[in-house]
Design an enzyme around this catalytic site. Structure first.
Site, PDB file in Angstrom:
ATOM      1  CG  HIS A  37      49.022  21.439 -18.193  1.00 51.59           C
ATOM      2  ND1 HIS A  37      48.285  22.123 -17.319  1.00 51.59           N
ATOM      3  CD2 HIS A  37      49.993  21.525 -17.931  1.00 51.59           C
ATOM      4  CE1 HIS A  37      49.285  22.719 -16.482  1.00 51.59           C
ATOM      5  NE2 HIS A  37      50.250  22.324 -16.704  1.00 51.59           N
ATOM      6  CB  VAL A 176      46.051  27.255 -24.270  1.00 48.38           C
ATOM      7  CG1 VAL A 176      44.729  27.452 -24.202  1.00 48.38           C
ATOM      8  CG2 VAL A 176      46.653  26.331 -25.348  1.00 48.38           C
TER       9      VAL A 176
END
Length: 278
Positions: A37, A176
């Site tokens: 995020h 990620v």
């Protein structure tokens, strides 16, 4: 950093910022934030003068028996993280603010929502499309940034924005991963130590499919079989599919633009991951 709780005050702040010539980015989230995020927040900060992070656990995208009640809520930590990442505004509405009493209007998602998650989580992408459009109204930003890990979700939002003429630029941030390859997810905290080791088979399965494709394999069934073999250690697999990267339709021969997607259950978590093949 400013915190807003209502659509009206949030909308007013963004309109005023844009009237001053400020470029505004928005990063929609359900909280329980991790580095994935935060990478999206930083991407917005790089592109924009103001960055709004929305934090809202959307009830309409959870089905019966799913983890709405136990979904992690770490609001104070989330606020500190997004401020450190450079966000200038946070929109954190209540359920009642986003779904007033008697609300019965929903966005029917586009055809790209039908396979995969559409089959295994009926109504999920309808809830996603609805809340994202509502957030775009409350936060009329120039740019919206989403993570590529939720690949089908991004394609749904992309089609919705196109079909409904929503004046916003969409950006997909790269997935990620942890150092061992596990895609970062708020639901990873459900995993025990043993579960976490088994969850690594998702990224391994995608790597195996990618390598086989790179070496010339073009049979969809063959690539899916390789992924399924690697996923034998998980508790269950909803899908391990190779599909067209735009339509998410499956073909016997891998199309020129293709993506491999997996949804599997490991312990108490349902995990998703994907990798572009071409």
């Amino acid at each position: 950093m400013q915190l807003f709780r209502t659509c009206a005050t949030m909308h007013e702040a963004v309109v005023k910022a844009r009237a001053r010539g400020r470029r505004v980015g928005v990063v929609p989230t359900m909280g329980a934030l991790h580095e994935g995020h935060l990478s999206l927040v930083r991407a917005s900060v790089e592109r924009c003068d103001e960055t709004v992070v929305t934090i809202f656990v959307n009830p309409t995208q959870f089905g019966p028996g799913e983890d709405l009640a136990k979904y992690p809520r770490t609001f104070d930590e989330d606020i500190a993280r997004v401020e450190a990442a450079g966000a200038t505004m946070v929109f954190a509405p209540s359920n009642e603010e986003m779904y007033p009493s008697g609300a019965s209007t929903f966005v029917e998602p586009p055809s790209v929502a039908i396979p995969l998650e559409g089959k295994f989580r009926p109504g999920h992408l309808r809830g996603v499309a609805t809340i994202v459009l509502k957030l775009f109204h409350a936060v009329p930003a120039d740019v919206a940034i989403f993570g590529r890990k939720d690949y089908q979700q991004f394609k749904v939002i992309e089609a919705m924005v196109r079909d409904l003429n929503v004046a916003i630029e969409l950006v997909a941030g790269e997935t990620v991963r942890e150092s061992d390859g596990l895609a970062m997810s708020s639901r990873n905290r459900y995993l025990s130590s043993d579960d976490r080791v088994r969850a690594l088979s998702l990224s391994r399965a995608l790597s195996i499919a990618h390598e086989a494709y790179r070496q010339g394999e073009r049979s969809t069934a063959a690539l899916e079989a390789l992924m399924s073999e690697e996923l034998r250690g998980v508790d269950s697999v909803d899908y391990a599919s190779v599909v067209d990267a735009d339509t998410l339709q499956r073909y016997d021969i891998v199309p020129p633009k293709a993506v491999a997607l997996i949804a599997a259950r490991v312990g108490g978590a349902r995990l998703i991951d994907n990798r572009t093949l071409s």
